[in-house]
Design a protein around this motif. Structure first.
Motif, PDB file in Angstrom:
ATOM      1  N   VAL A 192       9.400   8.583 -12.583  1.00 50.79           N
ATOM      2  CA  VAL A 192       9.062   7.167 -12.515  1.00 50.79           C
ATOM      3  C   VAL A 192       8.043   6.824 -13.582  1.00 50.79           C
ATOM      4  CG1 VAL A 192       7.246   7.593 -10.809  1.00 50.79           C
ATOM      5  CG2 VAL A 192       8.302   5.323 -10.941  1.00 50.79           C
ATOM      6  N   ILE A 193       8.110   5.581 -14.040  1.00 41.48           N
ATOM      7  CA  ILE A 193       7.067   5.035 -14.892  1.00 41.48           C
ATOM      8  C   ILE A 193       6.540   3.790 -14.201  1.00 41.48           C
ATOM      9  CG2 ILE A 193       8.709   3.758 -16.358  1.00 41.48           C
ATOM     10  CD1 ILE A 193       6.705   4.334 -18.700  1.00 41.48           C
ATOM     11  N   ALA A 194       5.249   3.764 -14.000  1.00 41.80           N
ATOM     12  CA  ALA A 194       4.631   2.659 -13.287  1.00 41.80           C
ATOM     13  C   ALA A 194       4.358   1.491 -14.237  1.00 41.80           C
ATOM     14  CB  ALA A 194       3.322   3.134 -12.648  1.00 41.80           C
ATOM     15  N   GLY A 195       3.910   0.386 -13.654  1.00 48.30           N
ATOM     16  CA  GLY A 195       3.641  -0.793 -14.443  1.00 48.30           C
ATOM     17  C   GLY A 195       2.558  -0.593 -15.499  1.00 48.30           C
ATOM     18  N   ASP A 196       1.644   0.340 -15.241  1.00 41.37           N
ATOM     19  CA  ASP A 196       0.587   0.611 -16.226  1.00 41.37           C
ATOM     20  C   ASP A 196       1.003   1.665 -17.239  1.00 41.37           C
ATOM     21  OD1 ASP A 196      -1.540   2.801 -14.158  1.00 41.37           O
ATOM     22  OD2 ASP A 196       0.555   2.926 -14.763  1.00 41.37           O
ATOM     23  N   TYR A 217       5.364  -2.945  -9.242  1.00 41.54           N
ATOM     24  CA  TYR A 217       6.628  -2.213  -9.235  1.00 41.54           C
ATOM     25  C   TYR A 217       6.577  -0.990 -10.150  1.00 41.54           C
ATOM     26  CZ  TYR A 217       8.127  -6.709  -7.367  1.00 41.54           C
ATOM     27  OH  TYR A 217       8.241  -7.847  -6.615  1.00 41.54           O
ATOM     28  N   ALA A 218       7.489  -0.079  -9.892  1.00 42.41           N
ATOM     29  CA  ALA A 218       7.633   1.099 -10.737  1.00 42.41           C
ATOM     30  C   ALA A 218       9.117   1.331 -10.982  1.00 42.41           C
ATOM     31  CB  ALA A 218       6.996   2.318 -10.075  1.00 42.41           C
ATOM     32  N   TRP A 219       9.404   1.942 -12.096  1.00 45.24           N
ATOM     33  CA  TRP A 219      10.790   2.052 -12.556  1.00 45.24           C
ATOM     34  C   TRP A 219      11.201   3.513 -12.542  1.00 45.24           C
ATOM     35  CZ3 TRP A 219      12.779  -2.693 -12.753  1.00 45.24           C
ATOM     36  CH2 TRP A 219      11.859  -3.742 -12.767  1.00 45.24           C
ATOM     37  N   ASN A 220      12.200   3.783 -11.719  1.00 48.37           N
ATOM     38  CA  ASN A 220      12.578   5.146 -11.395  1.00 48.37           C
ATOM     39  C   ASN A 220      13.911   5.544 -12.018  1.00 48.37           C
ATOM     40  OD1 ASN A 220      10.717   5.943  -8.731  1.00 48.37           O
ATOM     41  ND2 ASN A 220      11.121   3.757  -8.922  1.00 48.37           N
ATOM     42  N   PHE A 231      13.545   1.241  -2.781  1.00 42.71           N
ATOM     43  CA  PHE A 231      14.264   0.966  -4.020  1.00 42.71           C
ATOM     44  C   PHE A 231      15.208  -0.201  -3.755  1.00 42.71           C
ATOM     45  CE2 PHE A 231      12.497   4.577  -5.986  1.00 42.71           C
ATOM     46  CZ  PHE A 231      12.515   5.632  -5.082  1.00 42.71           C
ATOM     47  N   ALA A 232      14.716  -1.396  -4.038  1.00 35.98           N
ATOM     48  CA  ALA A 232      15.471  -2.589  -3.675  1.00 35.98           C
ATOM     49  C   ALA A 232      16.511  -2.969  -4.716  1.00 35.98           C
ATOM     50  CB  ALA A 232      14.521  -3.763  -3.453  1.00 35.98           C
ATOM     51  N   GLU A 273       9.091  -0.104  -5.063  1.00 39.18           N
ATOM     52  CA  GLU A 273       7.897  -0.794  -4.595  1.00 39.18           C
ATOM     53  C   GLU A 273       7.497  -0.190  -3.262  1.00 39.18           C
ATOM     54  OE1 GLU A 273       8.635  -4.918  -3.023  1.00 39.18           O
ATOM     55  OE2 GLU A 273      10.622  -4.528  -3.893  1.00 39.18           O
ATOM     56  N   VAL A 274       6.225  -0.310  -2.964  1.00 41.98           N
ATOM     57  CA  VAL A 274       5.714   0.247  -1.720  1.00 41.98           C
ATOM     58  C   VAL A 274       5.684  -0.847  -0.658  1.00 41.98           C
ATOM     59  CG1 VAL A 274       3.757   1.343  -0.586  1.00 41.98           C
ATOM     60  CG2 VAL A 274       4.372   1.984  -2.928  1.00 41.98           C
TER      61      VAL A 274
END
Length: 122
Positions: A52-56, A34-37, A109-110, A101-102
């Motif tokens: 966005v900031i991704a999980g890494d 997941y990524a946080w937008n 964007f769930a 999520e892709v």
């Protein structure tokens, strides 16, 4: 159940820096899936994706906002933060954080926070 909650000052002065925080519960902000937008909606306008900031921990930004935007995270608090510098009259909006999520090659964007309204003070 994933929940996102935005927080921050509702008023900001022109030329100052806007700082907002998104607190995430029910999920890990370091999950690589997941990524946080951050997404905003100015009054009377459509949604605008900001970054966005991704999980890494890697970050990506809208080209139009890249020079003024930063996104960071505090994994100990499960928080993702947005900073927008040099605020202008174009920046008042409802600001949302959303989990991306892709799925089938498209970003979805769930989960969204309820949004926080930011207005410009004189």
């Amino acid at each position: 159940q994933v929940q996102l909650q935005e927080s921050g000052p509702g008023l900001v002065k022109p030329s100052q820096t806007l700082s907002l925080t998104c607190t995430v519960s029910g999920g890990s902000i370091t999950d690589s899936y997941y990524a946080w937008n951050w997404i905003r909606q100015p009054p009377g306008k459509g949604l605008e994706w900001m970054g966005v900031i991704a999980g890494d921990g890697s970050t990506y930004f809208s080209p139009s906002l890249k020079s003024r935007t930063s996104i960071s995270r505090d994994t100990s608090k499960s928080q993702v933060s947005l900073r927008l510098t040099s605020v202008t009259p174009d920046d008042p909006a409802v600001y949302y954080c959303a989990r991306g999520e892709v799925l089938d090659g498209s970003t979805c964007f769930a989960y969204w926070g309820q949004g926080t309204r930011v207005t410009l003070s004189s």
